[in-house]
Design a protein around this motif. Structure first.
Motif, mmCIF file in Angstrom:
data_model
loop_
_atom_site.group_PDB
_atom_site.id
_atom_site.type_symbol
_atom_site.label_atom_id
_atom_site.label_comp_id
_atom_site.label_asym_id
_atom_site.label_seq_id
_atom_site.Cartn_x
_atom_site.Cartn_y
_atom_site.Cartn_z
ATOM 1 N N ASN A 51 -11.569 12.545 -12.514
ATOM 2 C CA ASN A 51 -10.286 12.980 -13.147
ATOM 3 C C ASN A 51 -9.761 12.050 -13.998
ATOM 4 O OD1 ASN A 51 -10.256 15.555 -11.404
ATOM 5 N ND2 ASN A 51 -9.503 14.392 -9.898
ATOM 6 N N LEU A 52 -8.880 12.742 -15.024
ATOM 7 C CA LEU A 52 -8.415 11.838 -16.076
ATOM 8 C C LEU A 52 -7.179 10.950 -15.620
ATOM 9 C CD1 LEU A 52 -8.417 14.126 -19.166
ATOM 10 C CD2 LEU A 52 -10.263 12.706 -18.286
ATOM 11 N N ARG A 53 -6.946 9.508 -15.902
ATOM 12 C CA ARG A 53 -6.053 8.863 -15.519
ATOM 13 C C ARG A 53 -5.013 8.788 -16.700
ATOM 14 N NH1 ARG A 53 -8.005 9.642 -11.367
ATOM 15 N NH2 ARG A 53 -8.502 8.187 -9.837
ATOM 16 N N PHE A 54 -5.688 8.923 -18.059
ATOM 17 C CA PHE A 54 -4.728 9.020 -18.923
ATOM 18 C C PHE A 54 -5.387 9.795 -20.428
ATOM 19 C CE2 PHE A 54 -6.288 4.613 -19.085
ATOM 20 C CZ PHE A 54 -6.964 4.635 -20.257
ATOM 21 N N ARG A 55 -4.738 10.129 -21.307
ATOM 22 C CA ARG A 55 -5.313 10.740 -22.481
ATOM 23 C C ARG A 55 -4.210 10.310 -23.550
ATOM 24 N NH1 ARG A 55 -6.569 16.949 -23.716
ATOM 25 N NH2 ARG A 55 -4.507 16.946 -24.726
ATOM 26 N N ILE A 56 -4.971 9.531 -24.665
ATOM 27 C CA ILE A 56 -4.095 8.807 -25.529
ATOM 28 C C ILE A 56 -4.632 9.161 -27.041
ATOM 29 C CG2 ILE A 56 -3.144 6.463 -26.588
ATOM 30 C CD1 ILE A 56 -3.405 5.585 -23.683
ATOM 31 N N ALA A 57 -3.878 9.641 -27.933
ATOM 32 C CA ALA A 57 -4.435 10.012 -29.188
ATOM 33 C C ALA A 57 -4.832 8.858 -29.989
ATOM 34 C CB ALA A 57 -3.234 10.839 -29.979
ATOM 35 N N LEU A 58 -6.087 9.263 -30.773
ATOM 36 C CA LEU A 58 -6.690 8.416 -31.558
ATOM 37 C C LEU A 58 -6.365 8.859 -33.236
ATOM 38 C CD1 LEU A 58 -10.189 7.584 -29.901
ATOM 39 C CD2 LEU A 58 -7.875 6.106 -30.083
ATOM 40 N N PRO A 59 -6.364 7.871 -34.276
ATOM 41 C CA PRO A 59 -6.375 8.452 -35.497
ATOM 42 C C PRO A 59 -7.379 9.175 -36.186
ATOM 43 C CG PRO A 59 -6.455 6.138 -35.516
ATOM 44 C CD PRO A 59 -6.530 6.558 -33.820
ATOM 45 N N GLY A 60 -8.644 9.005 -35.574
ATOM 46 C CA GLY A 60 -9.763 9.656 -35.998
ATOM 47 C C GLY A 60 -10.858 9.682 -35.066
ATOM 48 N N ARG A 61 -12.213 10.045 -35.422
ATOM 49 C CA ARG A 61 -12.987 10.091 -34.046
ATOM 50 C C ARG A 61 -13.476 8.723 -33.689
ATOM 51 N NH1 ARG A 61 -19.318 12.841 -34.534
ATOM 52 N NH2 ARG A 61 -19.905 12.210 -32.491
ATOM 53 N N GLY A 62 -13.475 8.672 -32.467
ATOM 54 C CA GLY A 62 -13.762 7.234 -31.851
ATOM 55 C C GLY A 62 -15.297 7.154 -31.485
ATOM 56 N N HIS A 63 -15.906 5.933 -31.217
ATOM 57 C CA HIS A 63 -17.197 5.987 -30.817
ATOM 58 C C HIS A 63 -17.318 5.214 -29.420
ATOM 59 C CE1 HIS A 63 -21.679 5.618 -31.438
ATOM 60 N NE2 HIS A 63 -21.628 4.363 -31.140
ATOM 61 N N ALA A 64 -17.018 3.831 -29.399
ATOM 62 C CA ALA A 64 -16.957 3.038 -28.247
ATOM 63 C C ALA A 64 -15.711 2.538 -27.823
ATOM 64 C CB ALA A 64 -18.187 2.227 -28.064
ATOM 65 N N ALA A 65 -15.474 1.924 -26.938
ATOM 66 C CA ALA A 65 -14.156 1.163 -26.616
ATOM 67 C C ALA A 65 -14.174 -0.205 -26.048
ATOM 68 C CB ALA A 65 -13.025 2.066 -25.772
ATOM 69 N N ALA A 66 -13.786 -1.181 -26.254
ATOM 70 C CA ALA A 66 -13.623 -2.382 -25.297
ATOM 71 C C ALA A 66 -12.576 -2.553 -24.503
ATOM 72 C CB ALA A 66 -13.738 -3.435 -26.149
ATOM 73 N N ALA A 67 -12.600 -2.582 -23.237
ATOM 74 C CA ALA A 67 -11.712 -2.836 -22.286
ATOM 75 C C ALA A 67 -11.355 -4.159 -22.057
ATOM 76 C CB ALA A 67 -12.037 -2.167 -20.979
ATOM 77 N N HIS A 68 -10.034 -4.692 -22.158
ATOM 78 C CA HIS A 68 -9.636 -6.007 -22.069
ATOM 79 C C HIS A 68 -9.783 -6.472 -20.750
ATOM 80 C CE1 HIS A 68 -7.164 -9.587 -21.829
ATOM 81 N NE2 HIS A 68 -7.023 -9.559 -23.065
#
Length: 355
Positions: A51-68
Motif C-alpha cells: 500500500n502507498l505511504r505517500f504520493r507527492i507531485a513531480l514537475p515532470g516524468r520521473g525515472h529513478a530516485a535516491a533515498a537519503h
C-alpha cells in the motif's frame, strides 16, 4: 496523511521535535515514480504491505530516485535527457530544493548518496564534449553544486555506492547522444560500454565488455552486500545479442550470464532494471518490452527462471523474493510469499528504489 505531515512539519519548524526519520513518512520500503491518467506525475512511497505511504507531485516524468540514508528525504530525477531533479521532504510532503543541470549538461535519471548522506552524486552528460560526468551536490547546504569529476566513459546511467564504503560504481552505457539530435544514438559502431569504480573522484578500476559485445549498452546495475555488481544490457545491434546480463567483481573479468536462445530473444534486447534477490543467490532482471522477469544464478551465471508480467520494469528484493512494478499499476511480489496489489490510477515508471 496530509494532516500528519503538516503536524510534523510544524513541530520541526518550532524545534520541538527530534529530527524526522523515515518512520515519520510512513516507513516506506520502496520509492517509485509513476504517471497519472490526467498526465501528471508523482513520487510514491510503498510499504511492505504494497500500500502507498505517500504520493507527492513531480514537475515532470520521473525515472529513478535516491533515498537519503538517514532522513526522510528523496531526490527524484527526470527521465533522460532531463535537466531537473527535485528534493522532497517525504514526511512533510513538499519539495525543499530544485537541482538544475549545469549549462551544456543533462541528467541521466539516477543518483546516489555518500555513506553519511552529505553528498549526492548524479550521472550527467557533458554533451558537447561527448563525455560522462558525475556531479557532486552538497546535501548539507541546500544541495548546492560542489564539483564534478569524470565518469570514466560515455553515457553514464545508473550509479550505485558499494555497501558500507564510499566506492561508487557507474554503468557507462557507451552511447553518445546530444539534445540537438533528440534521443538519436550517435556512435553505435564505436561505442565502448564499461563499469567504472570511483573513489575520491578518481577512477580506480574499470571493466569493459569483450569486443564482440561492444553494442551491449550497460545501463542498470545492482550491488550485492559483498560488492559484486550485476549489470543489465540494452543491445544496440540489429540482431539478437549473445547476452543481456552479467556479473563482475573487481580484479576479475566480467562474467556474462548464459540463457537459451529462446529465453534471450524473449527479452527483446532490453533490460530495464536489475536487482539481487533477498538471499542474494540470484539476480533478477526485467524487460518491459518482453513482459518478463528473468532470474539468473550468481554461482554459475546461468538463467534459472522466467515470470511473465506485462510491462514489468521496476524490481527490488523483498521478504521471500522480489517485488516487481508494472506500467499497468500492479505491484507483484514473487517468490515464497506471493502477493499482488493493483493501483489502477498509477503507471509505475522504470525503477523501485529501496529505502
Amino acid at each position: 496523511m496530509a494532516s500528519r505531515r503538516g503536524f510534523i512539519a510544524g513541530l520541526l519548524a518550532t524545534g520541538l521535535a527530534p529530527a524526522a526519520t523515515w518512520a515519520d513518512a510512513g516507513a516506506p520500503s520502496w520509492l517509485s515514480a509513476a504517471g497519472l491518467p490526467d498526465g501528471g506525475f508523482v513520487l510514491c512511497g510503498i510499504g511492505p504491505d504494497l500500500n502507498l505511504r505517500f504520493r507527492i507531485a513531480l514537475p515532470g516524468r520521473g525515472h529513478a530516485a535516491a533515498a537519503h540514508p538517514t532522513r526522510p528525504e528523496a531526490v527524484a530525477f527526470a527521465r533522460r535527457p532531463g535537466t531537473f531533479a527535485v528534493v522532497i521532504d517525504c514526511a512533510a510532503g513538499r519539495q525543499t530544493a530544485h537541482l538544475a543541470a549545469p549549462e551544456g549538461r543533462h541528467f541521466y535519471g539516477h543518483g546516489a548518496f555518500s555513506l553519511d548522506g552529505r553528498w549526492l552524486y548524479t550521472t550527467e552528460n557533458d554533451y558537447d564534449a561527448a563525455r560522462g560526468v558525475i556531479g557532486v551536490w552538497d546535501a548539507a547546504h541546500g544541495y548546492a553544486r560542489a564539483g564534478e569529476f569524470g565518469s570514466g566513459g560515455i553515457g553514464p546511467h545508473e550509479i550505485r555506492r558499494t555497501p558500507g564504503r564510499e566506492t561508487l560504481v557507474v554503468a557507462n552505457g557507451g552511447i553518445e547522444t546530444h539534445p540537438a539530435s533528440g534521443r538519436t544514438k550517435l556512435n553505435i559502431p564505436l561505442m565502448r560500454p564499461n563499469l567504472s569504480y570511483i573513489e575520491d573522484g578518481t577512477v580506480v578500476d574499470s571493466a569493459a565488455l569483450p569486443g564482440s559485445m561492444h553494442k551491449g549498452s550497460i545501463r542498470h546495475i545492482a550491488v550485492s552486500a559483498l560488492g559484486e555488481v550485476a549489470f543489465g544490457l540494452q543491445w544496440q545491434g540489429g540482431e539478437d545479442g549473445p547476452a543481456l546480463v552479467g556479473l563482475h567483481r573487481r580484479g576479475t573479468p566480467p562474467r556474462l550470464c548464459t540463457a537459451s536462445e529462446a529465453d534471450l530473444r524473449a527479452m527483446q534486447g532490453y533490460v530495464g532494471s536489475v536487482a539481487f534477490t533477498a538471499g542474494q543467490r540470484d539476480v533478477a532482471v526485467t524487460s518491459p518490452r518482453g513482459g518478463l522477469v528473468q532470474t539468473y544464478s550468481v554461482a554459475d551465471a546461468r538463467h534459472t527462471a522466467s515470470t511473465s508480467i506485462r510491462d514489468a520494469c521496476g524490481v527490488a528484493p523483498c521478504r521471500g523474493g522480489l517485488l516487481v512494478a508494472s506500467g499497468t499499476g500492479a505491484l507483484q511480489r514473487i517468490g515464497q510469499e506471493a502477493a499482488r496489489a493493483d493501483h489502477a490510477a498509477l503507471m509505475w515508471d522504470n525503477h523501485l528504489v529501496a529505502v
